[in-house]
Design a protein around this motif. Sequence first.
Motif, PDB file in Angstrom:
ATOM      1  N   GLU A 120      -7.831  -1.688   0.199  1.00 16.26           N
ATOM      2  CA  GLU A 120      -8.683  -1.126   1.251  1.00 16.26           C
ATOM      3  C   GLU A 120      -9.899  -2.005   1.511  1.00 16.26           C
ATOM      4  O   GLU A 120     -10.418  -2.045   2.631  1.00 16.26           O
ATOM      5  N   ASP A 148      -5.248   0.147  -5.077  1.00 14.84           N
ATOM      6  CA  ASP A 148      -5.493   0.781  -3.780  1.00 14.84           C
ATOM      7  C   ASP A 148      -6.874   0.410  -3.249  1.00 14.84           C
ATOM      8  O   ASP A 148      -7.045   0.096  -2.062  1.00 14.84           O
ATOM      9  N   ARG A 182      -5.907  -6.635   1.878  1.00 16.96           N
ATOM     10  CA  ARG A 182      -5.013  -6.888   3.018  1.00 16.96           C
ATOM     11  C   ARG A 182      -5.362  -8.201   3.718  1.00 16.96           C
ATOM     12  O   ARG A 182      -4.469  -8.954   4.134  1.00 16.96           O
ATOM     13  N   TYR A 238     -12.893  -3.741  -8.451  1.00 20.26           N
ATOM     14  CA  TYR A 238     -12.267  -2.551  -7.879  1.00 20.26           C
ATOM     15  C   TYR A 238     -11.588  -1.740  -8.976  1.00 20.26           C
ATOM     16  O   TYR A 238     -10.984  -2.295  -9.893  1.00 20.26           O
ATOM     17  N   GLY A 260       0.762  -1.243   0.000  1.00 21.55           N
ATOM     18  CA  GLY A 260       0.000   0.000   0.000  1.00 21.55           C
ATOM     19  C   GLY A 260       0.785   1.280   0.000  1.00 21.55           C
ATOM     20  O   GLY A 260       0.215   2.350   0.229  1.00 21.55           O
TER      21      GLY A 260
END
Length: 781
Positions: free
Chosen positions: A530, A526, A534, A522, A483
Motif C-alpha cells: 500500500e 500488505d 506497487r 512496514y 495483493g
Amino acid sequence: MSTVHNESLYRLPESVVDDLETLRGMVKQFKSGEITAVQFRAFRVPHFGCYEQRESGTYMLRVRLPGGCLLPQQMRALAHVSRTYGNGILHMTTRQDVQVHRVLLDAIHPALVCLHEAGLSTKGGGGNSVRNITACYDAGVCPREVFDVTPYALALSERLLSDPLSYQLPRKYKIAFAGCSKDCSGATVNDVGFIAKRRGDALGFAVYAGGGLGAHSRVANLLEEFVPGSEAYLVAEAVKKVFDQHGNRKNRHRARLRFLVDEIGFEAFRDLYKRELVELRKAAPPRLEVRSVRQTESPAGGIDPATTPLDGFAEWREINLLPQRQEGYCMVRLPLILGDIGADVLQALADIVESHGEGTLRTEQHQNAFLRWVPESQLADLHAELSGIGLAVSKPPILRDMISCAGASTCQLGICLSRGLAKALATELDRTDLDLHGLGELKVHISGCPNSCGRHPIAPIGFFGAARRVGGRLAPHYAVVLGGRVEEGQTRLAERQDTVPARNVPAFLKDFLGAFSESGQYPDFDAFLEADGRQIASTLVSEHKDLPDFEDDKNPYFDWGAERVFSLAGRGPGECGAGVFDLIEVDLASAEDALANGRHFEAASLAARALLVTRGEQANDDVEAFTLFRDRFVREGLVDPELEGLISAGIGAASAPRPGQAFGGDPDHVATLVATVKDLYERMDSSLRFPAKAARAEPAPESAATRADSFHDFRGVVCPLNYVKTTLALEQMGDGQLLEVLLDDEGAQNVPESAARDGHEVLSSVRKGDHWQVIIRKKAE
C-alpha cells in the motif's frame, strides 16, 4: 492409541458401480471406433474426473477427497494405482483432491475399480459438475474455529453426488466450508461458501455466493447472514437449481455462476435463490445427515525422555508444528514440494499415519498435507520416521508453500511451464543471501494460464502464464499480480501489474523480495504494498521487461524446463476453437503492451491482425494485416469507419523502411483501435460471430457430392484456420443443411471434433486418397 473411524469417511453414490461398467464398455467402443472422442469425453470427464493429458493417449484421474480427508488404506490404494497404472507420482491439488497421472486408456477402468474398492472415486472430478467440497485442513482442532465443519463437507458431498443433475450443470460448481472468519478454505471465493457461526446456542453458517477464481475472478456476496447447519443442503441445492436453470450453456467462457450474478445483479440472483428455497422447503427433502467423523483417546504428555531426537528436530518442530486447541496435541505439516509425492513414499506414509495421531491424513490448499492429534510424546519418533522417507523438510514458508498448477507440462489449457518456473524461483531464492525465514508466511502462487488453478488471484504475489510476440516471435511471459488475500470481510483479488518474460521472473522476484526485506519500516507485506510496494514492483517490471532478438540469444524463447522453442502447439488438441482464442489473446495482449510503452505502430498492427483469424484470414506482413482489417472489419461495418484514416496511415507506414518512425497515426486513435478490437472480441460468441453485420462468405463451388448442400475444399489450410473457414461456411447455411469439406490429416483430426463441440452433427469422416471428406449437419439455432 485408540482411534475409531466410520467404515468409510463418506459414502460413494450407488451409481458408481453401474458407471464403472458403462465406462468399461465405452473404452471398448472408443477403441473400435463405435463412438467418437467427443462422446467418450462427455462421459469420462464429468462422471470420472478423467482428463486426456497433453501427451497423447495418456489420462489424468482426479480423485475427490471431501474435506481433504484420506485414510491409510486409501493411501495404499492410491500408491498401488499410481505405481501400477500411472507414472508413480501422486499430485495433491489446490482443491484438496489427489491426481494420478499418465494412465493409459486400457488402464482407466482397472485403476478406478481399485480406487472404488478403497472407498475412493473420481466421480464429479471434472466437467460441468459439483466439484470436490473443501474444508479447512485444521477443522476440528483449530483454536479459532466456531465448530468442526468436516462432517458437513462429507455429508453434503454424499447428498449432491447422488443427484444426476449434479453432472449436467452449465459449468463446474464449487463449494467450501470454513470454520471461522479467517476463511482458510476460501469460502468467499467459491460458488457457494459456508462460514461457521454461532447464534446463541444454535450452530450454523453465514453463506456467500457468486465467487470464484478464473480468468475473470470474483469475490462472493453475502447471501445469508445465518442459516442453521441443518439447512446447508437446502441452500446449496437452491443455488444449484438457479445455476442449472439460468446459467449460460451457450458460451463456455461465460458459464460459471459468477457470470450469471454479474449479468443479472446480485439482488435478482438472491430473489431467484429465495424462490427455489421456498419450493425446496415445501418439498421437505430429508435433512442433511451429519455424522461424527472421529474420536481419539491418544494419550497426551511431554516428549518421551527415552527418545533421542535426530539432528534437525528443533528446526523441523519450529517450522512445521502448529498448535491445536486441545492441550498436549499438535498438527504436523508434511511439506510436499509442488504437491507431489511418490507412490512408494505415500505407501510408507500410510504406516506412519496409522501409528500417529488420529489415523487420517489431511490435504490442504497449499498442496501440503497434515497429521493432527499428534501427542508431544510422539514427536521425536515421528520426526525420525518422516526423515526416513524424506518428509521432514524444514524449508522457509515462501518455498514450502509455493503453489504451482500442472501448467503446460500435462494440461491441455496450459500456456507456460509453471512448474518449471516454480523450480527456477526456488533455485534463485535458495542461492540468495535474503533472509527467507524473515519473510514470514508470504506466499507465491503460479498458474500456467489465466485460469487460476494455481490460485494466483488471491496470492500476495502471483504469476500467470501468457504469450507475447517479441519481434514477431512468440515468447513465454508471466503477468505479475499483487495483493490478493482471503478473509471474511477482507477478501480481495490481486491487482495485475504487467508482464515479465518468463526467463526474467526469477530475477524480478529476487529484487522485489529484496526491496521488501530492506524496507524494514512496514509491519507486513500488505502495508509495504500500500505504501511503496506497487510502485517498486512497477519499476522492477520495466527493468526486467526487455528480451534480446531471437537471432542474438535464443534462450529467452525457451520456457523453463522446455527442450523446444516456445509455441502454443499442443494446447487443446482437437479443440481448434481454443486455438483461435489463443491467437487473438496473444495479439491483443501484445498490442496493449506496445501501446503502454509508446510503440504505436506496433500496437496498431497487432490490433489490426488480432481478429483476422475469425474471418479465415492470415496476414503475411503488416501491409496485408492493415488491408485485410480495413476490408473485413471497417468496410463490413464491424468497426467505426472513422478509424479508416488510421488504418490507411498504417498501410503507408508499413511500406516504409522504418515503419515505426514513418507512422503518423494519432496515439489516441491507436488506443481507440486497440480498445475497439478488444471490445469486439469480448462480445464475440463461441461460434466466432460478432454482434454486428456478419462478414460475407465466399460463394461455394458446386458440390461434388449430391447429398451436401454446400461444398468447400480446405486442403492446404492450416489449423485453426480450417476450423474458422468451416464455421463461416456453416454460418451461411440453414438449420439442418449438410456441409461437405475436404481436409488434410491435421484438419481431419481437429475440425470434426471442434464442430461437434459447437453443437453440429458430424455425419461422416472418410479418407479419400491423400485427404479426408467430412460431412457435417448444421445445428438448429
